[in-house]
Design an enzyme around this catalytic site. Structure first.
Site, PDB file in Angstrom:
ATOM      1  N   GLY A  12       0.704  -1.680   0.122  1.00  0.00           N
ATOM      2  CA  GLY A  12      -0.100  -0.354   0.614  1.00  0.00           C
ATOM      3  C   GLY A  12       0.365   0.913  -0.070  1.00  0.00           C
ATOM      4  O   GLY A  12       0.662   2.255   0.624  1.00  0.00           O
ATOM      5  N   GLY A  13       2.256   0.869  -0.699  1.00  0.00           N
ATOM      6  CA  GLY A  13       3.131   2.259  -0.618  1.00  0.00           C
ATOM      7  C   GLY A  13       2.652   2.913  -1.350  1.00  0.00           C
ATOM      8  O   GLY A  13       3.324   4.241  -2.097  1.00  0.00           O
ATOM      9  N   SER A  15      -0.120   5.417  -1.546  1.00  0.00           N
ATOM     10  CA  SER A  15      -1.259   6.295  -1.295  1.00  0.00           C
ATOM     11  C   SER A  15      -1.063   6.647   0.100  1.00  0.00           C
ATOM     12  O   SER A  15      -0.439   5.972   0.736  1.00  0.00           O
ATOM     13  CB  SER A  15      -2.268   6.414  -1.611  1.00  0.00           C
ATOM     14  N   GLY A  16      -1.060   7.532   0.459  1.00  0.00           N
ATOM     15  CA  GLY A  16      -1.684   8.420   1.818  1.00  0.00           C
ATOM     16  C   GLY A  16      -0.179   7.845   2.641  1.00  0.00           C
ATOM     17  O   GLY A  16       0.780   7.802   2.172  1.00  0.00           O
ATOM     18  N   GLY A  18       1.261   4.287   3.555  1.00  0.00           N
ATOM     19  CA  GLY A  18       2.097   4.045   3.202  1.00  0.00           C
ATOM     20  C   GLY A  18       3.212   4.659   2.356  1.00  0.00           C
ATOM     21  O   GLY A  18       4.407   4.401   1.526  1.00  0.00           O
ATOM     22  N   SER A 141      -5.630  -0.747  13.531  1.00  0.00           N
ATOM     23  CA  SER A 141      -6.341   0.585  13.758  1.00  0.00           C
ATOM     24  C   SER A 141      -6.941   0.994  14.966  1.00  0.00           C
ATOM     25  O   SER A 141      -6.666  -0.152  15.324  1.00  0.00           O
ATOM     26  CB  SER A 141      -7.680   0.188  12.102  1.00  0.00           C
ATOM     27  N   TYR A 156     -14.835  -4.647   8.502  1.00  0.00           N
ATOM     28  CA  TYR A 156     -13.081  -3.963   8.327  1.00  0.00           C
ATOM     29  C   TYR A 156     -12.456  -4.017  10.042  1.00  0.00           C
ATOM     30  O   TYR A 156     -11.434  -4.465  10.370  1.00  0.00           O
ATOM     31  CB  TYR A 156     -13.907  -2.434   8.603  1.00  0.00           C
TER      32      TYR A 156
HETATM   33  P1  NAP Z   1      -5.263   4.844   1.483  1.00  0.00           P
HETATM   34  O1  NAP Z   1      -4.780   5.984   0.803  1.00  0.00           O
HETATM   35  O2  NAP Z   1      -6.133   4.420   0.296  1.00  0.00           O
HETATM   36  O3  NAP Z   1      -3.992   4.033   1.189  1.00  0.00           O
HETATM   37  C1  NAP Z   1      -3.823   2.201   1.025  1.00  0.00           C
HETATM   38  C2  NAP Z   1      -3.035   1.780   0.262  1.00  0.00           C
HETATM   39  O4  NAP Z   1      -3.358  -0.079   0.453  1.00  0.00           O
HETATM   40  C3  NAP Z   1      -3.164   2.255  -1.704  1.00  0.00           C
HETATM   41  O5  NAP Z   1      -1.835   2.809  -1.583  1.00  0.00           O
HETATM   42  C4  NAP Z   1      -3.733   1.560  -2.101  1.00  0.00           C
HETATM   43  O6  NAP Z   1      -3.816   0.815  -3.359  1.00  0.00           O
HETATM   44  C5  NAP Z   1      -2.936  -0.096  -1.143  1.00  0.00           C
HETATM   45  N1  NAP Z   1      -3.961  -1.165  -1.410  1.00  0.00           N
HETATM   46  C6  NAP Z   1      -5.693  -1.068  -1.338  1.00  0.00           C
HETATM   47  N2  NAP Z   1      -6.021  -3.014  -1.307  1.00  0.00           N
HETATM   48  C7  NAP Z   1      -4.614  -3.671  -1.909  1.00  0.00           C
HETATM   49  C8  NAP Z   1      -4.302  -4.873  -1.879  1.00  0.00           C
HETATM   50  N3  NAP Z   1      -6.056  -5.375  -2.552  1.00  0.00           N
HETATM   51  N4  NAP Z   1      -3.056  -5.363  -2.872  1.00  0.00           N
HETATM   52  C9  NAP Z   1      -2.245  -4.444  -2.070  1.00  0.00           C
HETATM   53  N5  NAP Z   1      -2.346  -2.986  -2.530  1.00  0.00           N
HETATM   54  C10 NAP Z   1      -3.635  -2.171  -1.792  1.00  0.00           C
HETATM   55  O7  NAP Z   1      -5.575   4.582   3.178  1.00  0.00           O
HETATM   56  P2  NAP Z   1      -4.284   4.411   3.997  1.00  0.00           P
HETATM   57  O8  NAP Z   1      -5.806   5.792   4.726  1.00  0.00           O
HETATM   58  O9  NAP Z   1      -3.230   4.871   3.185  1.00  0.00           O
HETATM   59  O10 NAP Z   1      -4.325   3.111   4.864  1.00  0.00           O
HETATM   60  C11 NAP Z   1      -3.202   2.284   4.612  1.00  0.00           C
HETATM   61  C12 NAP Z   1      -3.713   2.004   5.790  1.00  0.00           C
HETATM   62  O11 NAP Z   1      -4.196   2.168   6.724  1.00  0.00           O
HETATM   63  C13 NAP Z   1      -5.230   1.080   5.821  1.00  0.00           C
HETATM   64  O12 NAP Z   1      -4.894  -0.651   6.347  1.00  0.00           O
HETATM   65  C14 NAP Z   1      -5.933   1.181   6.938  1.00  0.00           C
HETATM   66  O13 NAP Z   1      -6.983   0.679   7.658  1.00  0.00           O
HETATM   67  C15 NAP Z   1      -5.176   2.117   7.346  1.00  0.00           C
HETATM   68  N6  NAP Z   1      -5.999   3.229   8.785  1.00  0.00           N
HETATM   69  C16 NAP Z   1      -5.795   4.324   7.384  1.00  0.00           C
HETATM   70  C17 NAP Z   1      -6.906   5.149   9.071  1.00  0.00           C
HETATM   71  C18 NAP Z   1      -6.769   6.515   8.106  1.00  0.00           C
HETATM   72  O14 NAP Z   1      -7.539   7.450   8.426  1.00  0.00           O
HETATM   73  N7  NAP Z   1      -6.174   7.036   7.035  1.00  0.00           N
HETATM   74  C19 NAP Z   1      -6.868   5.059  10.010  1.00  0.00           C
HETATM   75  C20 NAP Z   1      -6.929   3.994  10.086  1.00  0.00           C
HETATM   76  C21 NAP Z   1      -5.946   2.707   9.975  1.00  0.00           C
HETATM   77  P3  NAP Z   1      -4.624   0.324  -4.502  1.00  0.00           P
HETATM   78  O15 NAP Z   1      -6.391   0.963  -4.066  1.00  0.00           O
HETATM   79  O16 NAP Z   1      -4.245   1.952  -5.821  1.00  0.00           O
HETATM   80  O17 NAP Z   1      -4.372  -0.402  -5.245  1.00  0.00           O
END
Ligand code: NAP
Length: 260
Positions: A12-13, A15-16, A18, A141, A156
């Site tokens: 998940g590198g 975006s966001g 990662g 999370s 989730y």
């Molecule tokens: P994000 O910007 O949507 O990033 C998620 C990343 O994971 C993207 O690079 C996406 O790439 C990748 N991804 C999703 N499904 C995938 C798959 N099946 N195989 C490979 N890559 C995949 O969201 P983020 O907020 O940075 O999330 C990162 C982590 O933080 C997640 O585990 C999320 O549950 C956790 N988290 C986030 C928050 C928050 O508020 N943002 C809070 C708690 C936990 P593509 O979709 O382009 O493949």
């Protein structure tokens, strides 16, 4: 340079959280594998890193698909010859819905990406980590660990709760190989993840604390940034945390204490 000569895989590198972590690890000298599902996005993320003088390789795989993931990790090992750090971070919010509206496929999709994807990432990375020891960081999370008020986010939250158990099980299993495994639990962090959430009929089950619009005591409601999470990832990836393993760390400005 805290990570000179280290090699780090970030799922998940693209975006966001990662992407911010990949950049932070690269800034500290690590060679970084940027793994995601979208070719354009992983290429562009890796280019951002190399343009600023870091080392990065784009890797294409869906973490829930064993064959794709194993091949991508092999490609990374072939390029750099070792692996020291794994940030198992790829994840989705999936479908948030009342139980009756959550389909078996909705459930499987969330669990397959968030939980099985974490398992597969470690499964295929561990043989290389064992060569010299290393650090694994899993992104869980606040949901499922200290917060249970996002009614409808059941799949989730369950996937995120299980990631904590997974991290603790593997921390003990891998300790004798000098592999540390820790798990981070972010609260509301600015990213695109919420835009990708499918919500069905949530008004029927809430009492909902809208995420991330609920209160975050430390910042008067402002969400955290991916860069703040990246600092924690760097700490756990580096020798600064050399005696820390099997631990969860919440990074949420006390959000989960208020909204649990
Ligand atoms: P994000 O910007 O949507 O990033 C998620 C990343 O994971 C993207 O690079 C996406 O790439 C990748 N991804 C999703 N499904 C995938 C798959 N099946 N195989 C490979 N890559 C995949 O969201 P983020 O907020 O940075 O999330 C990162 C982590 O933080 C997640 O585990 C999320 O549950 C956790 N988290 C986030 C928050 C928050 O508020 N943002 C809070 C708690 C936990 P593509 O979709 O382009 O493949």
């Amino acid at each position: 340079m805290l990570l000179k000569d280290r090699v780090a895989l970030v799922t998940g590198g693209s975006s966001g959280i990662g992407l911010a972590a990949a950049q932070r690890l690269a800034n500290e000298g690590a060679q970084v594998g940027v793994l995601g599902r979208s070719e354009d996005e992983v290429r562009s993320a890796a280019k951002t890193i190399t343009d600023s003088g870091g080392g990065a390789l784009p890797l294409l795989a869906d973490v829930s698909k064993p064959g794709e993931l194993q091949a991508a990790i092999q490609e990374f090992i072939d390029a750099y010859g070792r692996l020291d750090i794994v940030f198992a971070n790829a994840g989705i919010n999936g479908v948030w819905a009342p139980l009756e509206d959550l389909t078996p496929d909705d459930w499987d999709m969330t669990l397959n990406v968030n939980l099985k994807g974490t398992f597969l990432t470690l499964k295929y990375a561990v043989p290389y980590l064992k060569a010299q020891g290393g650090s694994v960081i899993v992104t869980s999370s606040v949901n499922g660990t200290r917060m249970f008020s996002n009614t409808g986010a059941t799949a989730y939250a369950c996937s995120k709760a299980a990631q904590v158990a997974f991290a603790k099980m593997t921390a003990l299993e891998l300790a004798r190989f000098r592999i540390r495994v820790n798990v981070i639990c972010p609260g509301a962090i600015e990213s695109k993840i919420r835009d990708n959430t499918e919500r069905k009929n949530l008004d029927r089950v809430r009492q909902r604390v809208e995420f991330p619009m609920g209160e975050i005591p430390l910042t008067d409601g402002r969400p955290g940034t991916p860069e703040q999470v990246a600092d924690l990832v760097l700490f756990l990836a580096s020798d600064l945390s050399s005696h820390i393993t099997g631990t969860e760390i919440w990074i949420d400005g006390a959000q989960s204490l208020l909204q649990g």
